[in-house]
Design a protein around this motif. Sequence first.
Motif, short mmCIF file in Angstrom:
data_model
loop_
_atom_site.label_atom_id
_atom_site.label_comp_id
_atom_site.label_asym_id
_atom_site.label_seq_id
_atom_site.Cartn_x
_atom_site.Cartn_y
_atom_site.Cartn_z
N ASN A 125 0.82 -1.21 0.00
CA ASN A 125 0.00 0.00 0.00
C ASN A 125 0.85 1.26 0.00
N GLU A 126 1.97 1.24 0.72
CA GLU A 126 2.87 2.39 0.74
C GLU A 126 3.49 2.61 -0.64
N LEU A 127 3.87 1.53 -1.30
CA LEU A 127 4.43 1.66 -2.65
C LEU A 127 3.36 2.18 -3.61
N LYS A 128 2.14 1.66 -3.51
CA LYS A 128 1.05 2.15 -4.35
C LYS A 128 0.84 3.65 -4.15
N LYS A 129 0.89 4.10 -2.91
CA LYS A 129 0.70 5.52 -2.62
C LYS A 129 1.81 6.36 -3.27
N ILE A 130 3.04 5.90 -3.17
CA ILE A 130 4.16 6.61 -3.78
C ILE A 130 3.97 6.67 -5.29
N LEU A 131 3.62 5.56 -5.90
CA LEU A 131 3.44 5.52 -7.35
C LEU A 131 2.26 6.38 -7.79
N ARG A 132 1.17 6.30 -7.05
CA ARG A 132 -0.04 7.09 -7.37
C ARG A 132 0.26 8.60 -7.25
N THR A 133 0.91 8.99 -6.15
CA THR A 133 1.26 10.39 -5.95
C THR A 133 2.22 10.89 -7.02
N SER A 134 3.20 10.07 -7.34
CA SER A 134 4.17 10.43 -8.38
C SER A 134 3.47 10.63 -9.72
N ARG A 135 2.56 9.75 -10.04
CA ARG A 135 1.81 9.86 -11.30
C ARG A 135 1.00 11.15 -11.30
N ALA A 136 0.33 11.46 -10.21
CA ALA A 136 -0.51 12.66 -10.12
C ALA A 136 0.32 13.94 -10.27
N LYS A 137 1.59 13.89 -9.84
CA LYS A 137 2.46 15.07 -9.90
C LYS A 137 3.40 15.03 -11.11
N ASN A 138 3.15 14.10 -12.03
CA ASN A 138 3.98 13.95 -13.23
C ASN A 138 5.45 13.74 -12.92
N ILE A 139 5.72 12.99 -11.88
CA ILE A 139 7.09 12.64 -11.51
C ILE A 139 7.42 11.30 -12.15
N ARG A 140 8.52 11.26 -12.87
CA ARG A 140 8.92 10.01 -13.52
C ARG A 140 9.56 9.08 -12.50
N VAL A 141 9.17 7.84 -12.54
CA VAL A 141 9.70 6.83 -11.62
C VAL A 141 10.24 5.67 -12.45
N VAL A 142 11.43 5.23 -12.10
CA VAL A 142 12.02 4.06 -12.72
C VAL A 142 12.46 3.14 -11.60
N GLY A 143 12.05 1.91 -11.67
CA GLY A 143 12.48 0.93 -10.69
C GLY A 143 13.46 -0.04 -11.34
N TYR A 144 14.20 -0.72 -10.51
CA TYR A 144 15.09 -1.74 -11.04
C TYR A 144 15.28 -2.86 -10.03
N PHE A 145 15.54 -4.03 -10.55
CA PHE A 145 15.94 -5.18 -9.74
C PHE A 145 17.41 -5.40 -10.02
N TYR A 146 18.22 -5.40 -8.97
CA TYR A 146 19.63 -5.59 -9.24
C TYR A 146 20.01 -7.06 -9.22
N GLU A 147 21.15 -7.26 -9.76
CA GLU A 147 21.67 -8.60 -9.96
C GLU A 147 22.36 -9.09 -8.69
N TYR A 148 22.00 -10.28 -8.27
CA TYR A 148 22.67 -10.92 -7.14
C TYR A 148 23.86 -11.70 -7.66
N PRO A 149 24.89 -11.87 -6.85
CA PRO A 149 26.03 -12.68 -7.27
C PRO A 149 25.56 -14.08 -7.70
N LYS A 150 26.20 -14.60 -8.72
CA LYS A 150 25.79 -15.89 -9.28
C LYS A 150 25.76 -17.01 -8.23
N VAL A 151 26.68 -16.98 -7.28
CA VAL A 151 26.73 -18.00 -6.25
C VAL A 151 25.41 -18.03 -5.45
N ILE A 152 24.73 -16.89 -5.40
CA ILE A 152 23.45 -16.79 -4.71
C ILE A 152 22.29 -16.99 -5.67
N ALA A 153 22.34 -16.31 -6.80
CA ALA A 153 21.24 -16.34 -7.76
C ALA A 153 20.96 -17.73 -8.30
N GLU A 154 21.95 -18.60 -8.28
CA GLU A 154 21.77 -19.94 -8.82
C GLU A 154 21.18 -20.93 -7.81
#
Length: 129
Positions: free
Chosen positions: A29-58
Amino acid sequence: SSDRIKNDLASTVEGNLDDYFKINEQQINELKKILRTSRAKNIRVVGYFYEYPKVIAEIPRFAALYQVYKDQISFLFDSYGYIIIDLSKSDILDASEDSNYFNMHHLSEIGATKVFNYLDTNLNLSHKK
């Protein structure tokens, strides 16, 4: 080093790997509020998922849980018309080369620099004069 990464992973797993990517209703709900407010104020938002080390990701359980988390967050970003980039498929953070970029929770200065340079270059987000 990969030993440090394995130790960080071990402490995370001991703490319950199932909770590592868990996101509760209040957080959603907090993330939805941030995204909704950002959209209403024409603020661009970019999210990303970062890469975990292969020893973990595998590790199959880790990979499965991370995918569920990515699906949840991607759905929210898509719902508000924002983009989210999956850097886990990009190899910009090579764990064999950059063993100190990440501590299982946060990017180091080196890791953050690589991520933001990648985003800046590939999304052309910087305000050029």
